[in-house]
Design a protein around this motif. Sequence first.
Motif, PDB file in Angstrom:
ATOM      1  N   LEU A   8      32.314  34.041  42.854  1.00 12.50           N
ATOM      2  CA  LEU A   8      33.453  33.304  43.369  1.00 12.50           C
ATOM      3  C   LEU A   8      33.216  32.841  44.800  1.00 12.50           C
ATOM      4  N   ALA A   9      33.900  31.816  45.201  1.00 15.80           N
ATOM      5  CA  ALA A   9      33.837  31.309  46.567  1.00 15.80           C
ATOM      6  C   ALA A   9      35.251  30.929  46.983  1.00 15.80           C
ATOM      7  N   PRO A  10      35.603  31.046  48.242  1.00 23.52           N
ATOM      8  CA  PRO A  10      34.777  31.561  49.331  1.00 23.52           C
ATOM      9  C   PRO A  10      34.650  33.076  49.285  1.00 23.52           C
ATOM     10  N   PHE A 204      46.524  43.399  44.896  1.00 25.46           N
ATOM     11  CA  PHE A 204      45.610  43.452  43.765  1.00 25.46           C
ATOM     12  C   PHE A 204      44.766  42.192  43.659  1.00 25.46           C
ATOM     13  N   GLU A 205      45.358  41.044  43.994  1.00 28.09           N
ATOM     14  CA  GLU A 205      44.602  39.799  43.880  1.00 28.09           C
ATOM     15  C   GLU A 205      43.406  39.782  44.820  1.00 28.09           C
ATOM     16  N   ASP A 206      43.552  40.380  46.019  1.00 21.13           N
ATOM     17  CA  ASP A 206      42.451  40.436  46.979  1.00 21.13           C
ATOM     18  C   ASP A 206      41.338  41.353  46.487  1.00 21.13           C
ATOM     19  N   LEU A 211      35.950  42.324  43.710  1.00 19.62           N
ATOM     20  CA  LEU A 211      35.184  42.822  42.573  1.00 19.62           C
ATOM     21  C   LEU A 211      34.525  41.682  41.806  1.00 19.62           C
ATOM     22  N   GLY A 212      35.188  40.528  41.762  1.00 16.57           N
ATOM     23  CA  GLY A 212      34.599  39.374  41.105  1.00 16.57           C
ATOM     24  C   GLY A 212      33.328  38.907  41.788  1.00 16.57           C
ATOM     25  N   GLU A 213      33.268  39.075  43.092  1.00 16.11           N
ATOM     26  CA  GLU A 213      32.092  38.654  43.860  1.00 16.11           C
ATOM     27  C   GLU A 213      31.022  39.734  43.934  1.00 16.11           C
ATOM     28  N   LEU A 234      47.283  36.156  38.966  1.00 12.96           N
ATOM     29  CA  LEU A 234      46.894  35.345  37.816  1.00 12.96           C
ATOM     30  C   LEU A 234      45.891  34.268  38.220  1.00 12.96           C
ATOM     31  N   ASP A 235      46.098  33.657  39.383  1.00  9.42           N
ATOM     32  CA  ASP A 235      45.179  32.618  39.848  1.00  9.42           C
ATOM     33  C   ASP A 235      43.774  33.176  40.049  1.00  9.42           C
ATOM     34  N   VAL A 236      43.681  34.339  40.689  1.00  8.73           N
ATOM     35  CA  VAL A 236      42.370  34.951  40.918  1.00  8.73           C
ATOM     36  C   VAL A 236      41.775  35.442  39.597  1.00  8.73           C
ATOM     37  N   ALA A 237      42.637  35.949  38.711  1.00 11.21           N
ATOM     38  CA  ALA A 237      42.146  36.440  37.424  1.00 11.21           C
ATOM     39  C   ALA A 237      41.489  35.322  36.624  1.00 11.21           C
ATOM     40  N   ARG A 238      42.065  34.131  36.660  1.00 17.24           N
ATOM     41  CA  ARG A 238      41.461  33.010  35.918  1.00 17.24           C
ATOM     42  C   ARG A 238      40.053  32.719  36.434  1.00 17.24           C
ATOM     43  N   GLU A 239      39.878  32.775  37.745  1.00 17.00           N
ATOM     44  CA  GLU A 239      38.551  32.539  38.317  1.00 17.00           C
ATOM     45  C   GLU A 239      37.591  33.661  37.937  1.00 17.00           C
ATOM     46  N   THR A 240      38.073  34.898  38.013  1.00 13.76           N
ATOM     47  CA  THR A 240      37.200  36.049  37.809  1.00 13.76           C
ATOM     48  C   THR A 240      36.785  36.198  36.353  1.00 13.76           C
ATOM     49  N   THR A 241      37.729  36.013  35.428  1.00  8.86           N
ATOM     50  CA  THR A 241      37.409  36.222  34.018  1.00  8.86           C
ATOM     51  C   THR A 241      36.429  35.173  33.485  1.00  8.86           C
TER      52      THR A 241
END
Length: 728
Positions: A8-10, A204-206, A211-213, A234-241
């Motif tokens: 993920l970025a940034p 949790f989103e942070d 963890l995604g990175e 939810l926004d971060v989850a979409r990127e991470t999943t």
Amino acid sequence: MNPIKGHLAPRSALHDFLAPDSIAVVGASLDPTKRGYKAMVGLVKDGYPGTIYPINPKADQILGIKAYASLADLPGPADLALICTPAPSVPELLRQCGANGVKGAVILASGFGETGTEGARLEQELLAAARDAGVRIVGPNTSGIFNLHQKVNLLALDNVKPGDIGIVSQSGNMLLSLALEAQHNGQVGFSTYVGPGNQTDIGFEDYLRYLGEDVHTRVATLYVEGFRDGRAFLDVARETTALKPVVVYKSGATEQGQKAASSHTGALAGSYAMTVDLLRQAGVSVVQYSDEILPVAEGLGLLQQARGKRVAVLADGGGQATIASDRLAEAGLELAELSDTTRSRLGEILFPQASLANPVDVAGSTDTKPSLLADCMAILAEDEGVDSVFLVGMFGGYSIRFAEELLGDEMRGAESMIELARKTDKPLVIYSLYTPIKPPALRRLHEAGLPVYYSIEHAVRVLAALGERGHYLSTCADHDVPSALTPAPEMQAVFARARDEGRDLLEPEAKTLLRTHGVDVPIERLARGAEDLAAVASEFGERPVAMKVVSKDILHKSDAGGVRLNLQGEVALRAAHAAIMASCQTYDPAAEIEGVLVSPMARKGVEVIIGVSRDPIFGPVLMFGLGGIFVEVLEDVAFRAIPLSRHDARSMVEQIKARKILGGVRGEAAVDQEALVDLLLKVSSLVEAYPDLKELDLNPVIAYDDGYAVVDARVIVTENPVIEEADS
């Protein structure tokens, strides 16, 4: 075994202190009962390679490491401060952290917002001090953190091995439970753990973005009691999943939305079911039971995904094959239809009495040669109609059950399974009743990265998660949302007038809103008094009509006796009008009645409900399900966060239990499901265009084989709408 691709970025700022090169332990102690001592023990015992700064004004050294009287005395900046002191001391310590260049602080103390008004005041002081100092906060009221690949063990947990499962848990005991379970498993390890505590600063989103990175984390696992900002998550989850699996166990249910609810949708929103639907919409694997957390995380970490939900079951016992088949069906998985070639090849190596239909039962063929199971798995994996292979039975225990001489053949079978796993992209999942005693063949499989389970139910939940993730990733291209809707100035004026008058939209206004934006609403006429009924009767002639009261004070019309159906002619209209007026005045003598709304009776079809509620945690949410008066009783509904993609809308229609009714039963025609999908998308766009819209109920919508009719519409107006800025 699929590698993790991209990141993920940034880059998250949390890397600066969750993988620190230096740590200050504020409140380091010589007392073995204190957290400041245990944290020091964890760092020293695990061989933390960075610099440790114990802070204790009464000690020269702790565990052989030079101690300092205060943060101001340190010879250099620390990336992370672990604060082990009581709550009242924390704001000043954060100011000192800022002066020292500390990037992040882990605050163990309780006594903040979770304790009441005074604690909440102290927590706000803490947050202000941290922001002024430029220090990020983990906690307060946190169980702590570890980063095992960096040898940062601030919890001083023993026998926890490094691995690829990252954990964020609001329960310290849940972490301990997972750690003990992993220790018993012997093969599962962890990357980073964080206890978010009160989420005063970092939510949790942070942590999920971190963890995604994180290159050491292959699957992110979260135990959640409550989200601070569900929409951001939810926004971060979409990127991470899109990059790696995310597993969530959500305890309890959100009640905020239910307390303020004034519509069917509002009454059902805020529920646990809604939260699960929204998480799955973002690609998250949701587990229902706490003992599924680690098995599902391990399975997804090892196997990542399956391309579909078709499972081939290979068993050495009929009873367990039946159990596995039952659990697979309950989990929404399918027994794969084996090809003739596959069945023929299986028949060449198994006894004649073996069952070659799925599930495949070897019927004693492997009693003297258990490695045949590996050969069968290879044949099944080559079948194009199979997405996953599930071995069920006693593999690993043949040498125990029958003869020690079979151990060599079992080990050869294990090596063949390992080689197969390297060659195929289809998950191989194994259940063995001998798993608890860890015989050599099963240990070899697990060491090589094949998941082995002691529970059929756990294995099936892993297979379901693999199939769900594969389906989600295969449909990502369909997740684009339609372009934004432009609000109509005349409807904005209607909302403004309703808000100024302290009321919601009247039903005619709500239906005008829908018509303005292309929603199919039947014709209707408003009769403000009995004198208007002659003209209305003349227009509709002998067609059966419905009559409903129009009043800002009467939300549930049926409860007030404000609805009459199947009326024909002026005489019937006048009688119904008089009855409605009398009933509504009895129901609420002070009610202001605008008149009655008359429209043709809708033809027979399937009643569904479409609704919107602005959840305080997740923002605008759309609901679809079985409609009519029983919606809150049956609760056969699906939820999605707005805005919806066409894939989201279609999946809502497919999710509800009543979908078979939509497909046509007992000679009834199937409804036009694409028309319902279009309606869901239009409603989603409406909500984005009109921030004044707080809740919406279309109940019922009558679905037909050639479209739909919106029979009733209710729009609740927010008192202080929040206008969201468009993304730049």
